[in-house]
Write a protein that holds these residues in place. Structure first.
Motif, PDB file in Angstrom:
ATOM      1  N   GLY A 166       0.790  -1.227   0.000  1.00 12.59           N
ATOM      2  CA  GLY A 166       0.000   0.000   0.000  1.00 12.59           C
ATOM      3  C   GLY A 166       0.823   1.278   0.000  1.00 12.59           C
ATOM      4  N   VAL A 167       2.133   1.143  -0.169  1.00 10.09           N
ATOM      5  CA  VAL A 167       3.029   2.299  -0.159  1.00 10.09           C
ATOM      6  C   VAL A 167       3.400   2.634  -1.598  1.00 10.09           C
ATOM      7  CG1 VAL A 167       5.322   3.102   0.582  1.00 10.09           C
ATOM      8  CG2 VAL A 167       3.959   1.661   2.103  1.00 10.09           C
ATOM      9  N   THR A 168       3.416   3.913  -1.926  1.00 14.91           N
ATOM     10  CA  THR A 168       3.863   4.332  -3.261  1.00 14.91           C
ATOM     11  C   THR A 168       5.380   4.483  -3.258  1.00 14.91           C
ATOM     12  OG1 THR A 168       3.751   6.697  -2.802  1.00 14.91           O
ATOM     13  CG2 THR A 168       1.714   5.635  -3.611  1.00 14.91           C
ATOM     14  N   PHE A 169       5.942   4.563  -4.431  1.00 15.02           N
ATOM     15  CA  PHE A 169       7.379   4.765  -4.549  1.00 15.02           C
ATOM     16  C   PHE A 169       7.789   6.075  -3.884  1.00 15.02           C
ATOM     17  CE2 PHE A 169      11.000   6.560  -7.011  1.00 15.02           C
ATOM     18  CZ  PHE A 169      11.975   5.689  -6.561  1.00 15.02           C
ATOM     19  N   GLU A 170       7.006   7.106  -4.084  1.00 11.54           N
ATOM     20  CA  GLU A 170       7.309   8.410  -3.487  1.00 11.54           C
ATOM     21  C   GLU A 170       7.291   8.335  -1.963  1.00 11.54           C
ATOM     22  OE1 GLU A 170       5.040   7.948  -6.026  1.00 11.54           O
ATOM     23  OE2 GLU A 170       6.458   8.661  -7.548  1.00 11.54           O
ATOM     24  N   GLU A 171       6.301   7.653  -1.410  1.00 12.04           N
ATOM     25  CA  GLU A 171       6.239   7.473   0.046  1.00 12.04           C
ATOM     26  C   GLU A 171       7.433   6.666   0.544  1.00 12.04           C
ATOM     27  OE1 GLU A 171       1.378   7.464   0.642  1.00 12.04           O
ATOM     28  OE2 GLU A 171       2.404   5.602   0.101  1.00 12.04           O
ATOM     29  N   LYS A 216      10.666   8.745   0.666  1.00 11.38           N
ATOM     30  CA  LYS A 216      10.657   9.796   1.680  1.00 11.38           C
ATOM     31  C   LYS A 216      10.747   9.260   3.108  1.00 11.38           C
ATOM     32  CE  LYS A 216       8.161  13.102  -1.151  1.00 11.38           C
ATOM     33  NZ  LYS A 216       6.903  13.786  -1.385  1.00 11.38           N
ATOM     34  N   ASN A 217      10.551   7.956   3.274  1.00  8.90           N
ATOM     35  CA  ASN A 217      10.546   7.347   4.606  1.00  8.90           C
ATOM     36  C   ASN A 217      11.864   6.598   4.831  1.00  8.90           C
ATOM     37  OD1 ASN A 217      10.152   5.694   6.866  1.00  8.90           O
ATOM     38  ND2 ASN A 217       7.962   5.468   6.462  1.00  8.90           N
ATOM     39  N   GLN A 218      12.828   7.286   5.408  1.00  3.95           N
ATOM     40  CA  GLN A 218      14.159   6.699   5.584  1.00  3.95           C
ATOM     41  C   GLN A 218      14.148   5.469   6.498  1.00  3.95           C
ATOM     42  OE1 GLN A 218      17.212   7.395   3.970  1.00  3.95           O
ATOM     43  NE2 GLN A 218      15.582   8.199   2.673  1.00  3.95           N
ATOM     44  N   THR A 219      13.260   5.449   7.468  1.00  3.70           N
ATOM     45  CA  THR A 219      13.161   4.272   8.339  1.00  3.70           C
ATOM     46  C   THR A 219      12.722   3.062   7.529  1.00  3.70           C
ATOM     47  OG1 THR A 219      12.649   5.676  10.228  1.00  3.70           O
ATOM     48  CG2 THR A 219      12.069   3.336  10.420  1.00  3.70           C
ATOM     49  N   LEU A 220      11.748   3.248   6.667  1.00  4.13           N
ATOM     50  CA  LEU A 220      11.272   2.166   5.811  1.00  4.13           C
ATOM     51  C   LEU A 220      12.355   1.736   4.829  1.00  4.13           C
ATOM     52  CD1 LEU A 220       9.074   0.288   4.770  1.00  4.13           C
ATOM     53  CD2 LEU A 220       8.180   2.214   3.417  1.00  4.13           C
ATOM     54  N   VAL A 221      13.002   2.703   4.202  1.00  2.00           N
ATOM     55  CA  VAL A 221      14.066   2.382   3.252  1.00  2.00           C
ATOM     56  C   VAL A 221      15.144   1.553   3.934  1.00  2.00           C
ATOM     57  CG1 VAL A 221      15.966   3.359   1.880  1.00  2.00           C
ATOM     58  CG2 VAL A 221      13.669   4.345   1.708  1.00  2.00           C
ATOM     59  N   LYS A 222      15.583   1.985   5.101  1.00  2.00           N
ATOM     60  CA  LYS A 222      16.656   1.268   5.786  1.00  2.00           C
ATOM     61  C   LYS A 222      16.214  -0.122   6.242  1.00  2.00           C
ATOM     62  CE  LYS A 222      19.334   5.289   6.925  1.00  2.00           C
ATOM     63  NZ  LYS A 222      20.096   6.021   7.918  1.00  2.00           N
ATOM     64  N   ALA A 223      14.981  -0.269   6.657  1.00  2.00           N
ATOM     65  CA  ALA A 223      14.477  -1.591   7.046  1.00  2.00           C
ATOM     66  C   ALA A 223      14.462  -2.525   5.842  1.00  2.00           C
ATOM     67  CB  ALA A 223      13.080  -1.467   7.656  1.00  2.00           C
ATOM     68  N   VAL A 224      14.001  -2.022   4.714  1.00  2.00           N
ATOM     69  CA  VAL A 224      13.949  -2.828   3.498  1.00  2.00           C
ATOM     70  C   VAL A 224      15.364  -3.185   3.040  1.00  2.00           C
ATOM     71  CG1 VAL A 224      13.371  -2.732   1.028  1.00  2.00           C
ATOM     72  CG2 VAL A 224      11.673  -2.061   2.745  1.00  2.00           C
ATOM     73  N   VAL A 249      23.255   2.993  -4.032  1.00  2.00           N
ATOM     74  CA  VAL A 249      21.976   2.281  -4.052  1.00  2.00           C
ATOM     75  C   VAL A 249      20.972   3.096  -4.854  1.00  2.00           C
ATOM     76  CG1 VAL A 249      20.023   1.514  -2.645  1.00  2.00           C
ATOM     77  CG2 VAL A 249      22.368   1.059  -1.890  1.00  2.00           C
ATOM     78  N   ASP A 250      20.370   2.442  -5.827  1.00  2.00           N
ATOM     79  CA  ASP A 250      19.366   3.054  -6.687  1.00  2.00           C
ATOM     80  C   ASP A 250      17.990   2.630  -6.165  1.00  2.00           C
ATOM     81  OD1 ASP A 250      17.597   3.799  -8.703  1.00  2.00           O
ATOM     82  OD2 ASP A 250      18.775   2.900 -10.318  1.00  2.00           O
ATOM     83  N   LEU A 251      17.315   3.552  -5.483  1.00  2.00           N
ATOM     84  CA  LEU A 251      16.025   3.198  -4.875  1.00  2.00           C
ATOM     85  C   LEU A 251      14.974   2.823  -5.905  1.00  2.00           C
ATOM     86  CD1 LEU A 251      15.711   5.657  -1.860  1.00  2.00           C
ATOM     87  CD2 LEU A 251      16.413   3.250  -1.871  1.00  2.00           C
ATOM     88  N   SER A 252      15.073   3.345  -7.111  1.00  2.00           N
ATOM     89  CA  SER A 252      14.100   2.934  -8.133  1.00  2.00           C
ATOM     90  C   SER A 252      14.325   1.474  -8.515  1.00  2.00           C
ATOM     91  CB  SER A 252      14.162   3.846  -9.362  1.00  2.00           C
ATOM     92  OG  SER A 252      15.421   3.768  -9.981  1.00  2.00           O
ATOM     93  N   ARG A 253      15.576   1.025  -8.518  1.00  2.00           N
ATOM     94  CA  ARG A 253      15.866  -0.391  -8.802  1.00  2.00           C
ATOM     95  C   ARG A 253      15.412  -1.280  -7.643  1.00  2.00           C
ATOM     96  NH1 ARG A 253      15.113  -4.436 -10.824  1.00  2.00           N
ATOM     97  NH2 ARG A 253      16.650  -6.054 -11.041  1.00  2.00           N
ATOM     98  N   VAL A 254      15.611  -0.798  -6.419  1.00  2.00           N
ATOM     99  CA  VAL A 254      15.131  -1.535  -5.241  1.00  2.00           C
ATOM    100  C   VAL A 254      13.618  -1.682  -5.325  1.00  2.00           C
ATOM    101  CG1 VAL A 254      14.863  -1.434  -2.730  1.00  2.00           C
ATOM    102  CG2 VAL A 254      17.062  -0.829  -3.772  1.00  2.00           C
ATOM    103  N   TRP A 255      12.937  -0.589  -5.647  1.00  2.00           N
ATOM    104  CA  TRP A 255      11.475  -0.607  -5.748  1.00  2.00           C
ATOM    105  C   TRP A 255      11.019  -1.551  -6.856  1.00  2.00           C
ATOM    106  CZ3 TRP A 255       7.923   0.633  -2.467  1.00  2.00           C
ATOM    107  CH2 TRP A 255       6.593   0.753  -2.893  1.00  2.00           C
ATOM    108  N   GLU A 256      11.697  -1.510  -7.980  1.00  2.00           N
ATOM    109  CA  GLU A 256      11.357  -2.397  -9.093  1.00  2.00           C
ATOM    110  C   GLU A 256      11.512  -3.861  -8.671  1.00  2.00           C
ATOM    111  OE1 GLU A 256      13.414  -3.463 -13.303  1.00  2.00           O
ATOM    112  OE2 GLU A 256      13.169  -1.327 -12.863  1.00  2.00           O
ATOM    113  N   THR A 257      12.546  -4.152  -7.919  1.00  2.00           N
ATOM    114  CA  THR A 257      12.757  -5.511  -7.420  1.00  2.00           C
ATOM    115  C   THR A 257      11.618  -5.929  -6.492  1.00  2.00           C
ATOM    116  OG1 THR A 257      15.151  -5.262  -7.601  1.00  2.00           O
ATOM    117  CG2 THR A 257      14.344  -7.002  -6.136  1.00  2.00           C
TER     118      THR A 257
END
Length: 117
Positions: free
Chosen positions: A26-31, A34-42, A86-94
């Motif tokens: 339920g999270v968008t790429f933009e969200e 912007k959420n560093q805690t989420l990014v780091k957890a992932v 780290v390319d977050l768009s590539r992480v998101w695509e994965t």
């Protein structure tokens, strides 16, 4: 000798995939970006996936060539050693395109190897 049986490492991968999917549901790429805690957890879960992959024996990896073992380990290396690239768009695509298809493949490995097929 590894500290844990490789089958537990596969279970670690499955758990990390499920945690990534749950955290990003339920999270968008933009969200996400912007959420560093989420990014780091992932990213941590991707490190776990890659590290666990490195502990799956080569003969098992060779038996299941459709599983991207090398890419999984490679992503861990980038996140761990080249974190500034780290390319977050590539992480998101994965997350969006690759993780769900890995789950049944990993379950198959566990089922076939435990039953001795």
């Amino acid at each position: 000798m590894p500290s844990r049986d490789w089958r537990f490492r596969i279970q670690d991968i499955v758990l990390s995939i499920n945690e990534i999917k749950q955290r990003t549901r339920g999270v968008t790429f933009e969200e996400f970006t912007k959420n560093q805690t989420l990014v780091k957890a992932v990213l941590y879960d991707f490190v776990v996936i890659g590290e666990a992959t490195r502990n799956v024996p080569n003969d098992i990896q060779l038996r299941y060539p459709l599983i991207p073992w090398r890419l999984m380990g490679g992503m861990r290396n980038v996140v761990t050693h080249e974190y500034f690239q780290v390319d977050l768009s590539r992480v998101w695509e994965t997350i969006q395109n690759d993780l769900s298809s890995l789950l049944p493949q990993l379950q198959e490995v566990l089922e076939r190897e435990i039953s001795g097929e």
